[in-house]
Enzyme design. Structure first.
Site, mmCIF file in Angstrom:
data_model
loop_
_atom_site.group_PDB
_atom_site.id
_atom_site.type_symbol
_atom_site.label_atom_id
_atom_site.label_comp_id
_atom_site.label_asym_id
_atom_site.label_seq_id
_atom_site.Cartn_x
_atom_site.Cartn_y
_atom_site.Cartn_z
ATOM 1 N N LEU A 148 12.640 6.193 6.768
ATOM 2 C CA LEU A 148 12.022 5.095 7.525
ATOM 3 C C LEU A 148 11.791 3.877 6.638
ATOM 4 C CD1 LEU A 148 9.232 7.101 9.437
ATOM 5 C CD2 LEU A 148 11.657 6.853 10.027
ATOM 6 N N SER A 150 12.915 5.154 -1.597
ATOM 7 C CA SER A 150 12.588 6.360 -0.840
ATOM 8 C C SER A 150 13.760 7.313 -0.859
ATOM 9 C CB SER A 150 12.254 6.011 0.612
ATOM 10 O OG SER A 150 10.970 5.450 0.719
ATOM 11 N N CYS A 179 3.585 4.839 5.172
ATOM 12 C CA CYS A 179 2.733 4.151 4.195
ATOM 13 C C CYS A 179 2.518 2.705 4.627
ATOM 14 C CB CYS A 179 3.363 4.239 2.807
ATOM 15 S SG CYS A 179 5.008 3.517 2.727
ATOM 16 N N GLU A 215 -0.092 7.275 1.534
ATOM 17 C CA GLU A 215 0.418 7.539 2.869
ATOM 18 C C GLU A 215 -0.598 8.159 3.834
ATOM 19 O OE1 GLU A 215 2.166 9.000 0.170
ATOM 20 O OE2 GLU A 215 4.227 8.256 0.296
ATOM 21 N N SER A 262 8.551 5.238 4.695
ATOM 22 C CA SER A 262 8.527 6.687 4.444
ATOM 23 C C SER A 262 9.475 7.519 5.305
ATOM 24 C CB SER A 262 7.093 7.216 4.424
ATOM 25 O OG SER A 262 6.333 6.496 3.466
ATOM 26 N N GLU A 313 0.848 -1.197 0.000
ATOM 27 C CA GLU A 313 0.000 0.000 0.000
ATOM 28 C C GLU A 313 0.880 1.243 0.000
ATOM 29 O OE1 GLU A 313 -3.018 1.611 -0.746
ATOM 30 O OE2 GLU A 313 -3.925 0.041 0.486
ATOM 31 N N PHE A 335 14.606 -0.461 -1.751
ATOM 32 C CA PHE A 335 14.041 -1.581 -0.989
ATOM 33 C C PHE A 335 14.052 -2.880 -1.806
ATOM 34 C CE2 PHE A 335 12.340 2.190 0.993
ATOM 35 C CZ PHE A 335 12.393 1.900 2.341
ATOM 36 N N HIS A 382 8.609 8.903 -2.390
ATOM 37 C CA HIS A 382 8.375 7.516 -1.972
ATOM 38 C C HIS A 382 7.736 6.788 -3.139
ATOM 39 C CE1 HIS A 382 9.731 8.404 1.981
ATOM 40 N NE2 HIS A 382 8.958 9.480 1.995
#
Lengths: 317, 317
Positions: free
Chosen positions: A55, A209, A72, A8, A58, A5, A203, A222
């Site tokens: 993070l 990000s 998010c 945010e 995010s 998902e 990621f 993001h």
């Protein structure tokens, strides 16, 4: 499993200027704060004005008397807000704006906006608004503002571009088969926002990000590249003073989305005009919120007269 | 509490023509079937070809060898489908089409489409498709078709108009302050679909449903008038042979929605063209499904250049 998902939740909280700087709080405080939202800190970049944390879901920006926390996935941002509020008395909180973009999979979230609103409203009673129709793109917003507090300064602006549906040629750039140099080059904003210090993360298996800071300004990307729910957010507090056409064009050119929402907070009555050939604004909302911002929402859709095929749904999803 | 979820789930199931007529089944079978979906039968109207039941949440139509069950709210239609399938061997089921419109509040549903798909697919393996983008109006569809079964006859057509956002001047007509005569007069379709026998129900505090039958044809309205998630569906199996412009214009004129989706099943390659001034089709999908239908989806949006205010969200909701 289901798709990640991207859309945010976000909060901006301001505290009284006469309090000690939030940047003096120990890192454990921020670790605990983001853990309440079910996120964690991956890295950080700092300057004289702001600490920017990247993070697992995010970003967190910490200023002397303000934080901006964006999360998010299935994060529980309202729990992090409540944790933060527990460390201050109500009269120390001067302003709070909580936003929640409509999700692709609300059924996998642990709460909906109405539940978050009710929980926050018990601590700091405020107003809740929806920008956009419930059956289409929309942003829910909760706003608390201390009545005896001053209005925002003229350069206190926030601009968000929230994009859905990127072509495979673009999403490929942000997959694990790509590399961080290619991505940075593709995302180069030096012609519109030059001189920023950058912190980023690629990621596994997909997603990227980026936090960027310069003096008291930040921008952040993001990127959730997976079809059929690819989503990209761009946000900055750089004061465009209404001149957002060029930067938005740049962002749209980078990602070539099927549809995008603009969300623009301005402390003055802006003549907010933006035009994209082939991307008409199919919803325009302007609303003055109690914090003193003129909040502008526009939902733009790329027009396509072609007849498409239905999308196949995979049982393995 | 939350607003009533108008958008429906729907199933059409066909059984072998050499089996006993479904209309010979006792009423308790249909009571039990709809109870599985958490709905109940309120009234019925019958003719030589079809039994039409008005439900607490939408409609059931029973033909000799076919049923159409439409349910809204938080009903569990997939449980009713599984109950029905338990009464037949797999080779007696010739065709099944399960549809699920995107909901306003997926988080209050007991399952999502993917879960329904997985459950049904274990009994009758089929294909799943999405008509429309996940971040906008869409209809999920699951289709099982017995491979040795014939293709549909040329007059086997279904046409749906799914409308969102009706003005207060219209929704008022369907509130409890209205009366059934006013509603029937407002919904008069005699110029486009004359001679139908009608069964209808005005719900408390709001909402209205109507079943209409004539020979082997039906049409049905389900009206959820409450802002901000007002929703109205119209559906018929009358064979328009592609000439849907006039009827759609009539329906749109009755409800004056902000946006509507057309969903049209045709057994032949139709030249499906429809135009509404001020309501462009912002998504067009055409897909041949294994049952032999050409399925057409169009999402139309009323264009409005006005800048609107945000909608206030009430904590009592």
């Amino acid at each position: 499993m289901y798709f990640f998902e991207g859309p945010e939740k976000k909060v901006e909280i301001c505290i009284s200027n006469n309090l000690e700087s939030l940047r003096n709080k120990p890192i454990d405080f921020w670790n605990e704060l983001v853990a309440k939202a079910k996120a964690k800190i991956l890295s950080s970049v700092k300057n004289q004005k702001v600490d920017a944390y990247l993070l697992s879901e995010s970003s967190l920006f910490v200023f002397d008397h303000k934080i901006i926390l964006i999360t998010c996935g299935t994060t529980t941002l309202s729990d992090a807000i409540i944790f933060f509020l527990e460390h201050f008395s109500k009269d120390q909180i001067t302003n709070l704006i909580f936003e929640r973009k409509n999700e692709h999979f609300p059924e996998y979230q642990s709460s909906n906006f109405l539940e978050d609103f009710k929980k926050l409203n018990q601590i700091i009673p405020g107003e809740a608004l929806r920008f956009g129709s419930k059956d289409s793109h929309h942003i829910n917003l909760f706003n608390y503002h201390q009545t005896n507090n001053k209005t925002p300064s003229s350069n206190d602006q926030t601009f968000e571009v929230l994009m859905h549906g990127v072509p495979k040629s673009i999403s490929r750039i942000f997959s694990q088969d790509s590399n961080i140099e290619t991505i940075r080059k593709h995302l180069d904003l030096t012609d519109v926002l030059p001189g920023y210090k950058i912190d980023d993360y690629l990621f596994t298996p997909n997603g990227y990000s980026l936090n960027a800071i310069k003096d008291e300004y930040y921008y952040t990307f993001h990127i959730t590249p997976e079809d059929p729910v690819s989503y990209i957010s761009f946000e900055t507090n750089f004061p465009f003073n209404g001149n957002i056409q060029k930067t938005t064009e740049k962002i749209i050119d980078i990602f070539k989305p099927r549809t995008f929402d603009l969300f623009y907070f301005s402390p003055v009555n802006e003549n907010f005009k933006i035009n994209f050939i082939g991307f008409p604004a199919i919803k325009k909302i302007q609303h003055y919120i109690s914090s003193g911002y003129q909040v502008n929402f526009q939902h733009h859709l790329g027009f396509n007269n072609e007849v498409e095929q239905a999308e196949s749904i995979n049982i393995q999803t």
